[in-house]
Design a protein around this motif. Structure first.
Motif, PDB file in Angstrom:
ATOM      1  N   PHE A  65       0.893  -1.206  -0.072  1.00 32.44           N
ATOM      2  CA  PHE A  65       0.006  -0.168  -0.013  1.00 32.44           C
ATOM      3  C   PHE A  65       0.772   1.243  -0.078  1.00 32.44           C
ATOM      4  O   PHE A  65       0.715   2.098  -0.824  1.00 32.44           O
ATOM      5  N   ASN A  66       2.018   1.136   0.766  1.00 33.51           N
ATOM      6  CA  ASN A  66       2.827   2.394   1.011  1.00 33.51           C
ATOM      7  C   ASN A  66       3.526   2.906  -0.180  1.00 33.51           C
ATOM      8  O   ASN A  66       3.890   3.752  -0.657  1.00 33.51           O
ATOM      9  N   TYR A  68       2.375   1.688  -3.540  1.00 29.95           N
ATOM     10  CA  TYR A  68       1.888   1.855  -4.836  1.00 29.95           C
ATOM     11  C   TYR A  68       0.650   3.054  -4.484  1.00 29.95           C
ATOM     12  O   TYR A  68       0.426   3.343  -5.512  1.00 29.95           O
ATOM     13  N   TYR A  69       0.247   3.309  -3.423  1.00 33.76           N
ATOM     14  CA  TYR A  69      -0.780   4.198  -3.084  1.00 33.76           C
ATOM     15  C   TYR A  69      -0.419   5.541  -3.460  1.00 33.76           C
ATOM     16  O   TYR A  69      -1.582   6.076  -4.310  1.00 33.76           O
ATOM     17  N   TYR A  72      -1.085   5.602  -6.995  1.00 31.59           N
ATOM     18  CA  TYR A  72      -2.503   5.528  -7.375  1.00 31.59           C
ATOM     19  C   TYR A  72      -3.042   6.721  -7.319  1.00 31.59           C
ATOM     20  O   TYR A  72      -3.984   7.130  -8.050  1.00 31.59           O
ATOM     21  N   LEU A  73      -2.759   7.743  -6.319  1.00 35.89           N
ATOM     22  CA  LEU A  73      -3.240   8.875  -6.218  1.00 35.89           C
ATOM     23  C   LEU A  73      -2.855   9.879  -7.393  1.00 35.89           C
ATOM     24  O   LEU A  73      -3.592  10.628  -7.975  1.00 35.89           O
ATOM     25  N   THR A 194     -11.669   2.683  -4.436  1.00 32.24           N
ATOM     26  CA  THR A 194     -11.193   3.148  -3.070  1.00 32.24           C
ATOM     27  C   THR A 194     -12.642   3.551  -2.522  1.00 32.24           C
ATOM     28  O   THR A 194     -13.048   3.750  -1.453  1.00 32.24           O
ATOM     29  N   TRP A 197     -14.183   0.988  -0.118  1.00 33.90           N
ATOM     30  CA  TRP A 197     -13.377   0.833   1.131  1.00 33.90           C
ATOM     31  C   TRP A 197     -14.505   1.249   2.426  1.00 33.90           C
ATOM     32  O   TRP A 197     -15.063   2.311   2.108  1.00 33.90           O
TER      33      TRP A 197
END
Length: 200
Positions: A65-66, A68-69, A72-73, A194, A197
């Motif tokens: 997550f750290n 690729y996020y 993604y943003l 997202t 979520w």
């Protein structure tokens, strides 16, 4: 046999028998307690091992997550993820028509629909794509103007598109007064997962 039993002096052995009986009872309780404790300990070890595995997975997922996020943003900001910045596409097209002197530029933008795995260039079975068809009708002085128009869209519009079809023809075959064109662009974007979520 009965005579032997009658001849036993129970009073003489009563203390020893009491201790033996009590010891036997304690042995049974000890075994019961040991078996229960052993099973509970085994179950606890299984739960601990399961929790360790879950924690390791959580750490691994957090690292992904750290990593690729932020990207993604960034893709979301560029219009490649979400519902598609349709207004920005139209504003960019209008700016391009003014920049390259294409006054007679008309366009329509259809509703979005799921991508078609048989024909869409960017379709992937592991992700959910949406597409939107933009139809363009215009007049230009020469074919290079259309190239500049598409290149401007590519560099400035939020999102990703492909030119699906395009037809250019002379406005007047006997007296050159420019070209008329009709093209179809297909815009692609990923659904923003997202939004599904849930927060705890």
């Amino acid at each position: 046999m009965n005579n032997i039993i009658k001849e036993i002096n129970y009073k003489k052995h009563i203390i020893g028998l009491s201790i033996l009986s009590t010891s036997f009872v304690f042995l049974i309780f000890s075994l019961y307690f040991f078996i229960g404790t052993y099973k509970e300990n085994k179950d606890q070890k299984t739960r601990v091992a399961s929790q360790v595995h879950i924690n390791e997975q959580a750490v691994s997922q957090l690292e992904l997550f750290n990593e690729y996020y932020p990207r993604y943003l960034e893709l979301k900001k560029q219009g490649l993820i979400g519902q598609g910045n349709r207004l920005q596409w139209l504003e960019t097209l209008k700016t391009a028509s003014e920049k390259y002197n294409i006054p007679a530029l008309n366009f329509t933008l259809e509703q979005s629909s799921p991508s078609d795995s048989l024909i869409d260039l960017y379709e992937n079975p592991e992700v959910s794509f949406q597409t939107a068809i933009m139809s363009l009708n215009f007049q230009i002085l020469h074919e290079g103007d259309f190239y500049h128009l598409v290149q401007y869209l590519h560099n400035n519009a939020d999102g990703l598109f492909s030119v699906e079809s395009c037809e250019l023809r002379l406005v007047n075959e006997f007296n050159y007064s420019g070209m008329a064109g009709s093209c179809k662009l297909k815009w692609f974007y990923l659904e923003d997962f997202t939004t599904q979520w849930t927060t705890l």
